[in-house]
Design a protein around this motif. Structure first.
Motif, PDB file in Angstrom:
ATOM      1  N   UNK A 203      13.768 -36.101  18.979  1.00 17.07           N
ATOM      2  CA  UNK A 203      12.743 -35.106  18.673  1.00 17.07           C
ATOM      3  C   UNK A 203      11.658 -34.975  19.726  1.00 17.07           C
ATOM      4  N   UNK A 204      11.612 -35.894  20.681  1.00 19.73           N
ATOM      5  CA  UNK A 204      10.569 -35.863  21.704  1.00 19.73           C
ATOM      6  C   UNK A 204      11.134 -35.973  23.100  1.00 19.73           C
ATOM      7  N   UNK A 205      10.328 -36.494  24.014  1.00 19.66           N
ATOM      8  CA  UNK A 205      10.756 -36.613  25.399  1.00 19.66           C
ATOM      9  C   UNK A 205      11.948 -37.575  25.498  1.00 19.66           C
ATOM     10  N   UNK A 206      12.847 -37.305  26.448  1.00 22.36           N
ATOM     11  CA  UNK A 206      12.794 -36.229  27.438  1.00 22.36           C
ATOM     12  C   UNK A 206      13.480 -34.936  26.994  1.00 22.36           C
ATOM     13  N   UNK A 207      13.870 -34.841  25.722  1.00 19.85           N
ATOM     14  CA  UNK A 207      14.692 -33.713  25.300  1.00 19.85           C
ATOM     15  C   UNK A 207      13.927 -32.538  24.715  1.00 19.85           C
TER      16      UNK A 207
ATOM     17  N   UNK B 247       5.987 -36.468  17.793  1.00 20.63           N
ATOM     18  CA  UNK B 247       7.352 -35.964  17.959  1.00 20.63           C
ATOM     19  C   UNK B 247       8.099 -35.954  16.626  1.00 20.63           C
ATOM     20  N   UNK B 248       7.963 -37.020  15.851  1.00 17.90           N
ATOM     21  CA  UNK B 248       8.634 -37.085  14.559  1.00 17.90           C
ATOM     22  C   UNK B 248       8.171 -35.971  13.617  1.00 17.90           C
ATOM     23  N   UNK B 249       6.927 -35.577  13.724  1.00 20.05           N
ATOM     24  CA  UNK B 249       6.371 -34.547  12.849  1.00 20.05           C
ATOM     25  C   UNK B 249       6.980 -33.165  13.110  1.00 20.05           C
ATOM     26  N   UNK B 250       7.775 -33.041  14.176  1.00 25.95           N
ATOM     27  CA  UNK B 250       8.471 -31.767  14.435  1.00 25.95           C
ATOM     28  C   UNK B 250       9.700 -31.593  13.561  1.00 25.95           C
ATOM     29  N   UNK B 251      10.169 -32.671  12.951  1.00 25.36           N
ATOM     30  CA  UNK B 251      11.448 -32.623  12.241  1.00 25.36           C
ATOM     31  C   UNK B 251      11.447 -31.670  11.046  1.00 25.36           C
TER      32      UNK B 251
END
Length: 403
Positions: A355-359, A393-397
């Motif tokens: 969900x986060x870097x580097x993707x 990043x996790x909060x984007x899920x």
């Protein structure tokens, strides 16, 4: 869309089982994939009790005595395994209606390899220089893998997620690497092939001139070590045939027999214990792990380099997990569509996204990849990994799954 969150036992121990599972539920996920059997690592854990977490080879439960009785290889046991953290997780997941998957690293175990080097892969020069890579052809390793599968399944998991249940690569053979010789991808591939007695015998039984293949690999790699220019270009069967000859390619392809038969044994053992096997093919992680920019060849087309025959496994394995480590949503779609074509319509196909870097830089980018994954034939989207990603990043899920 169905999905689970990869996590480590240390995450639950640091932050509390209820707190982590509440987050999993809030993210809109239906399960958690917990590391039941790990390999050694040093991880940056941004919201853990320790910001740098050291992990060891071994299992997070007491190995069942009847399962490993008489076996040469027995997994090391993690600190705190006696508290049976997986039992507590199973109970709490049941209360929330969550699935529990047992993430299991099978054939990467430096602790076992260093103690018994003869069970590790053997290079074309006869070296045992990759102590973390246990050879899938070795009888003791195969017995260990089947026992480990049974042991994890007995922890009450719904599925056993099998990582590293295939051959490895030269570039990832030890925890700390030093290499000041420039290898091309094909040179590194040749150096990573296993020429132990068991691999050579299996290849010979399939009609391959194994000793010819070994000699050719040794000749080419020795030349690069002596200063010859490295080979250019990606590893394909056609390029490898031109570079190293047909016997080397035949030898590399013969390795799939060891992997396919071992996966079949492991799957049968898991089924007998009341769980389901999910085969995790590491090719996509190998290609895009560092920067989310995998080279042109699709992961499904390169899986043979690990001894993975996707067409054969598609008839044997009920579920596949595919790390789709790429920044570009279209590349995610292309990789997953290629897997779906290779394994057929029946196995469950689970995409694994970061969900986060580097993707991913945004919720929109992650949502686009979830959407592309579904359109490419994925039945579920899992996320890697709770303890390694910051909460931002996790909060984007949730938004990605809703989109």
């Amino acid at each position: 869309m169905d999905g689970a969150l990869y996590a480590f036992v240390e995450d639950f121990r640091d932050e509390g089982v209820n707190q982590v599972l509440d987050r999993v539920t809030a993210y809109g996920l239906r399960g958690v994939t917990v590391a039941a059997a790990c390999e050694q690592a040093r991880d940056l854990t941004p919201h853990g009790a320790s910001r740098l977490t050291l992990r060891r080879d071994g299992v997070h439960f007491p190995p069942p005595e009847d399962v490993f009785a008489g076996l040469r290889l027995v997994p090391p046991v993690q600190p705190g395994a006696g508290d049976r953290p997986l039992t507590e997780l199973r109970r709490e997941c049941d209360e929330r209606g969550l699935e529990l998957h047992g993430w299991t690293v099978f054939l990467r175990n430096a602790a076992l390899g260093q103690a018994d080097l003869d069970v590790t892969v053997r290079s074309c020069f006869g070296d045992r220089g990759s102590p973390a890579d246990l050879c899938p052809s070795h009888p003791d390793v195969r017995s260990y893998a089947v026992a480990l599968a049974r042991a994890v399944a007995r922890q009450g998991v719904d599925t056993v997620v099998a990582e590293a249940l295939h051959f490895g690569m030269f570039a990832h053979g030890c925890h700390h690497e030093r290499c000041f010789v420039e290898f091309g991808p094909m040179d590194a591939f040749l150096f990573g092939l296993c020429f132990c007695h068991h691999c050579m015998r299996r290849a010979t039984d399939l009609g391959v001139k194994a000793e010819v293949a070994r000699e050719e690999c040794a000749r080419i790699v020795a030349g690069v070590l002596d200063g010859d220019p490295p080979a250019e270009g990606e590893v394909t069967r056609a390029a490898l045939t031109a570079y190293a000859g047909p016997e080397v390619v035949a030898y590399a392809r013969a390795r799939s027999e060891s992997v396919t038969s071992l996966v079949a044994e492991v799957s049968a053992a898991v089924t007998a214990e009341g769980a389901v096997l999910t085969f995790l093919d590491a090719t996509g992680a190998w290609k895009g792990y560092a920067d989310g920019l995998p080279p042109a060849g699709l992961a499904a087309h390169d899986a043979w380099q690990f001894g993975v025959d996707l067409v054969a496994l598609g008839d044997l394995v009920p579920s596949f997990a595919v790390p789709a480590y790429a920044r570009d949503p279209r590349r995610v779609a292309e990789d997953l569509a290629a897997y779906r074509r290779s394994i057929g319509k029946n196995p469950v196909l689970r995409a694994v996204l970061r969900p986060g870097v580097p993707d991913a830089d945004s919720a929109e980018q992650l949502a686009a990849k979830v959407r592309e994954a579904g359109e490419a034939g994925a039945d579920a989207v899992d996320f890697y990994a709770y303890g390694l990603a910051p909460f931002s990043a996790l909060d984007r899920i949730p938004a990605a799954l809703e989109g």
